[in-house]
Design a protein around this motif. Structure first.
Motif, PDB file in Angstrom:
ATOM      1  N   ASP A 220       0.868  -1.178   0.000  1.00 40.80           N
ATOM      2  CA  ASP A 220       0.000   0.000   0.000  1.00 40.80           C
ATOM      3  C   ASP A 220       0.902   1.224   0.000  1.00 40.80           C
ATOM      4  N   PRO A 221       1.039   1.940  -1.141  1.00 36.03           N
ATOM      5  CA  PRO A 221       1.978   3.070  -1.204  1.00 36.03           C
ATOM      6  C   PRO A 221       1.663   4.161  -0.200  1.00 36.03           C
ATOM      7  N   SER A 222       0.378   4.306   0.191  1.00 41.07           N
ATOM      8  CA  SER A 222       0.030   5.386   1.111  1.00 41.07           C
ATOM      9  C   SER A 222       0.632   5.174   2.491  1.00 41.07           C
ATOM     10  N   SER A 223       1.010   3.925   2.810  1.00 44.06           N
ATOM     11  CA  SER A 223       1.612   3.662   4.119  1.00 44.06           C
ATOM     12  C   SER A 223       3.132   3.838   4.103  1.00 44.06           C
ATOM     13  N   GLY A 224       3.662   4.226   2.927  1.00 48.36           N
ATOM     14  CA  GLY A 224       5.100   4.459   2.837  1.00 48.36           C
ATOM     15  C   GLY A 224       5.868   3.240   2.359  1.00 48.36           C
ATOM     16  N   ILE A 225       7.085   3.475   1.828  1.00 50.57           N
ATOM     17  CA  ILE A 225       7.967   2.404   1.384  1.00 50.57           C
ATOM     18  C   ILE A 225       9.262   2.542   2.165  1.00 50.57           C
ATOM     19  N   PRO A 226       9.590   1.545   2.994  1.00 50.19           N
ATOM     20  CA  PRO A 226      10.784   1.678   3.844  1.00 50.19           C
ATOM     21  C   PRO A 226      12.020   2.014   3.028  1.00 50.19           C
ATOM     22  N   GLY A 227      12.715   3.055   3.455  1.00 50.09           N
ATOM     23  CA  GLY A 227      13.951   3.458   2.812  1.00 50.09           C
ATOM     24  C   GLY A 227      13.761   4.280   1.555  1.00 50.09           C
ATOM     25  N   ARG A 228      12.515   4.460   1.110  1.00 48.98           N
ATOM     26  CA  ARG A 228      12.314   5.188  -0.135  1.00 48.98           C
ATOM     27  C   ARG A 228      11.274   6.304   0.014  1.00 48.98           C
ATOM     28  N   LEU A 229      10.115   5.984   0.628  1.00 49.35           N
ATOM     29  CA  LEU A 229       9.047   6.982   0.781  1.00 49.35           C
ATOM     30  C   LEU A 229       8.538   6.957   2.220  1.00 49.35           C
ATOM     31  N   PRO A 230       8.380   8.125   2.836  1.00 47.44           N
ATOM     32  CA  PRO A 230       7.814   8.158   4.192  1.00 47.44           C
ATOM     33  C   PRO A 230       6.307   7.925   4.141  1.00 47.44           C
ATOM     34  N   PRO A 231       5.688   7.526   5.244  1.00 49.83           N
ATOM     35  CA  PRO A 231       4.227   7.346   5.279  1.00 49.83           C
ATOM     36  C   PRO A 231       3.508   8.643   4.907  1.00 49.83           C
ATOM     37  N   GLY A 232       2.469   8.505   4.070  1.00 57.36           N
ATOM     38  CA  GLY A 232       1.677   9.661   3.666  1.00 57.36           C
ATOM     39  C   GLY A 232       2.212  10.370   2.447  1.00 57.36           C
ATOM     40  N   ALA A 233       3.373   9.945   1.906  1.00 56.39           N
ATOM     41  CA  ALA A 233       3.926  10.613   0.727  1.00 56.39           C
ATOM     42  C   ALA A 233       3.050  10.380  -0.500  1.00 56.39           C
ATOM     43  N   VAL A 234       2.388   9.233  -0.562  1.00 56.22           N
ATOM     44  CA  VAL A 234       1.465   8.930  -1.654  1.00 56.22           C
ATOM     45  C   VAL A 234       0.050   9.031  -1.103  1.00 56.22           C
ATOM     46  N   PRO A 235      -0.799   9.959  -1.606  1.00 56.99           N
ATOM     47  CA  PRO A 235      -2.172  10.097  -1.094  1.00 56.99           C
ATOM     48  C   PRO A 235      -2.952   8.803  -1.268  1.00 56.99           C
ATOM     49  N   PRO A 236      -3.841   8.490  -0.331  1.00 55.06           N
ATOM     50  CA  PRO A 236      -4.644   7.264  -0.450  1.00 55.06           C
ATOM     51  C   PRO A 236      -5.429   7.248  -1.748  1.00 55.06           C
ATOM     52  N   GLY A 237      -5.377   6.145  -2.463  1.00 64.57           N
ATOM     53  CA  GLY A 237      -6.136   5.984  -3.687  1.00 64.57           C
ATOM     54  C   GLY A 237      -5.484   6.577  -4.911  1.00 64.57           C
ATOM     55  N   ALA A 238      -4.286   7.215  -4.772  1.00 62.24           N
ATOM     56  CA  ALA A 238      -3.642   7.850  -5.923  1.00 62.24           C
ATOM     57  C   ALA A 238      -2.977   6.802  -6.801  1.00 62.24           C
ATOM     58  N   ARG A 239      -2.890   7.096  -8.098  1.00 58.02           N
ATOM     59  CA  ARG A 239      -2.133   6.223  -8.992  1.00 58.02           C
ATOM     60  C   ARG A 239      -0.643   6.330  -8.640  1.00 58.02           C
ATOM     61  N   PHE A 240       0.042   5.208  -8.607  1.00 63.60           N
ATOM     62  CA  PHE A 240       1.446   5.214  -8.200  1.00 63.60           C
ATOM     63  C   PHE A 240       2.224   4.252  -9.086  1.00 63.60           C
ATOM     64  N   ASP A 241       3.200   4.774  -9.782  1.00 65.20           N
ATOM     65  CA  ASP A 241       4.055   3.956 -10.637  1.00 65.20           C
ATOM     66  C   ASP A 241       5.383   3.759  -9.914  1.00 65.20           C
ATOM     67  N   PRO A 242       5.692   2.542  -9.438  1.00 60.68           N
ATOM     68  CA  PRO A 242       6.916   2.332  -8.654  1.00 60.68           C
ATOM     69  C   PRO A 242       8.160   2.666  -9.473  1.00 60.68           C
ATOM     70  N   PHE A 243       9.134   3.277  -8.805  1.00 58.13           N
ATOM     71  CA  PHE A 243      10.363   3.678  -9.478  1.00 58.13           C
ATOM     72  C   PHE A 243      11.514   2.747  -9.150  1.00 58.13           C
ATOM     73  N   SER A 244      11.231   1.642  -8.449  1.00 63.52           N
ATOM     74  CA  SER A 244      12.286   0.661  -8.176  1.00 63.52           C
ATOM     75  C   SER A 244      11.618  -0.645  -7.791  1.00 63.52           C
ATOM     76  N   PRO A 245      12.381  -1.778  -7.838  1.00 63.16           N
ATOM     77  CA  PRO A 245      11.781  -3.059  -7.426  1.00 63.16           C
ATOM     78  C   PRO A 245      11.301  -2.988  -5.987  1.00 63.16           C
ATOM     79  N   LEU A 246      10.102  -3.594  -5.747  1.00 64.16           N
ATOM     80  CA  LEU A 246       9.483  -3.506  -4.432  1.00 64.16           C
ATOM     81  C   LEU A 246       9.426  -4.850  -3.727  1.00 64.16           C
ATOM     82  N   GLY A 247      10.054  -5.862  -4.266  1.00 64.20           N
ATOM     83  CA  GLY A 247      10.050  -7.150  -3.589  1.00 64.20           C
ATOM     84  C   GLY A 247       9.366  -8.214  -4.406  1.00 64.20           C
ATOM     85  N   ALA A 248       9.572  -9.444  -3.939  1.00 65.16           N
ATOM     86  CA  ALA A 248       9.069 -10.575  -4.723  1.00 65.16           C
ATOM     87  C   ALA A 248       7.559 -10.661  -4.688  1.00 65.16           C
ATOM     88  N   GLY A 249       6.923 -10.112  -3.654  1.00 67.17           N
ATOM     89  CA  GLY A 249       5.476 -10.253  -3.534  1.00 67.17           C
ATOM     90  C   GLY A 249       4.697  -9.217  -4.313  1.00 67.17           C
TER      91      GLY A 249
END
Length: 268
Positions: A220-249
């Motif tokens: 859930d991008p709105s909860s933040g990405i450890p080491g890359r984005l703090p919580p709340g950086a992506v508004p809830p429900g916003a379109r988000f195109d990841p700029f780096s690999p986010l894991g196997a899952g």
């Protein structure tokens, strides 16, 4: 016809024919609708004043009755001519303020008992029909559009916040999951996302690998990405195109699972 009885009692000495009684009834209907009599004739006389009573000499001409009226708010001035044609009375009314004209034809025998001119309780008949004819044939046609317009219902004037796609949705607390959205498989959802600047609908043509706005067990991008984005950086429900690999899952296809176009072209 409340109020007509005392009027008829005052006018009784001048009433000698059935059409006199009918004019008296028509006069009272105009009074009920907010008009007052100014006098007789086409032109105003000296010292005229608005009155609920019939003016002196109103019955002098048994073939053509001419009376002038003015509304209580002075917005309308009517010229009434009641013309006898055999056994019928033709009412011709002109609003001098707007130049509108209305006409009604009444059969005198339908509303007056000629043998009971001395008895108010028996002289009139079909009074409700007479009221309806006067209201629909004279009052309504001469009334202005602003007076006829009904107030818009409150339910139509009130616009709920959730009904407008241009309003920002309420902010979600940090750490909560974005609300579910309509299914993108709906046949009516095609292109809907492109019409909604706040991403509240589905069916657009913009690639969204994470399917933001739809609940799923992945990231859930709105909860933040450890080491890359703090919580709340992506508004809830916003379109988000990841700029780096986010894991196997991470859901969706692997961006590197296909070779680039023309991979086997020796000239590339």
């Amino acid at each position: 016809m409340a109020g007509l009885e005392p009027l008829y009692a005052l006018a009784r000495p001048a009433i000698s024919r059935p059409q006199d009684a009918l004019v008296c009834g028509i006069h009272w209907e105009l009074v009920r609708h907010g008009y007052r009599c100014l006098g007789t004739g086409d032109q105003p006389g000296p010292d005229e004043r608005k009155s609920e009573l019939l003016p002196t000499g109103w019955e002098a001409n048994k073939e053509v009755y001419t009376l002038r009226y003015k509304s209580t708010d002075d917005a309308h001035e009517l010229l009434l001519k009641a013309i006898m044609v055999e056994d019928s009375m033709i009412l011709n009314v002109m609003d001098r303020s707007s130049q509108k004209v209305a006409d009604v034809t009444l059969a005198v025998a339908d509303y007056i008992n000629p043998e009971h001119l001395d008895d108010f309780h028996k002289v009139y008949k079909n009074t409700e029909e007479l009221r309806t004819r006067i209201a629909s044939g004279i009052i309504s046609p001469l009334r202005g559009p602003a007076e006829k317009a009904e107030k818009e219902p409150e339910s139509r004037r009130d616009v709920h916040r959730d009904e407008s796609p241009l309003r920002l949705p309420p902010r979600q607390p940090v750490g909560t999951r974005a609300p579910s959205r309509p299914s993108p498989l709906s046949p009516f959802a095609v292109g809907g996302e492109d019409l909604d600047p706040f991403g509240g609908r589905s069916g657009g043509m913009i690639v969204d690998p994470l399917h933001s706005g739809f609940p799923h067990p992945g990231i859930d991008p709105s909860s933040g990405i450890p080491g890359r984005l703090p919580p709340g950086a992506v508004p809830p429900g916003a379109r988000f195109d990841p700029f780096s690999p986010l894991g196997a899952g991470r859901p969706g296809p692997d961006p590197d699972h296909l070779p680039p176009p023309g991979y086997d072209d020796m000239f590339m």
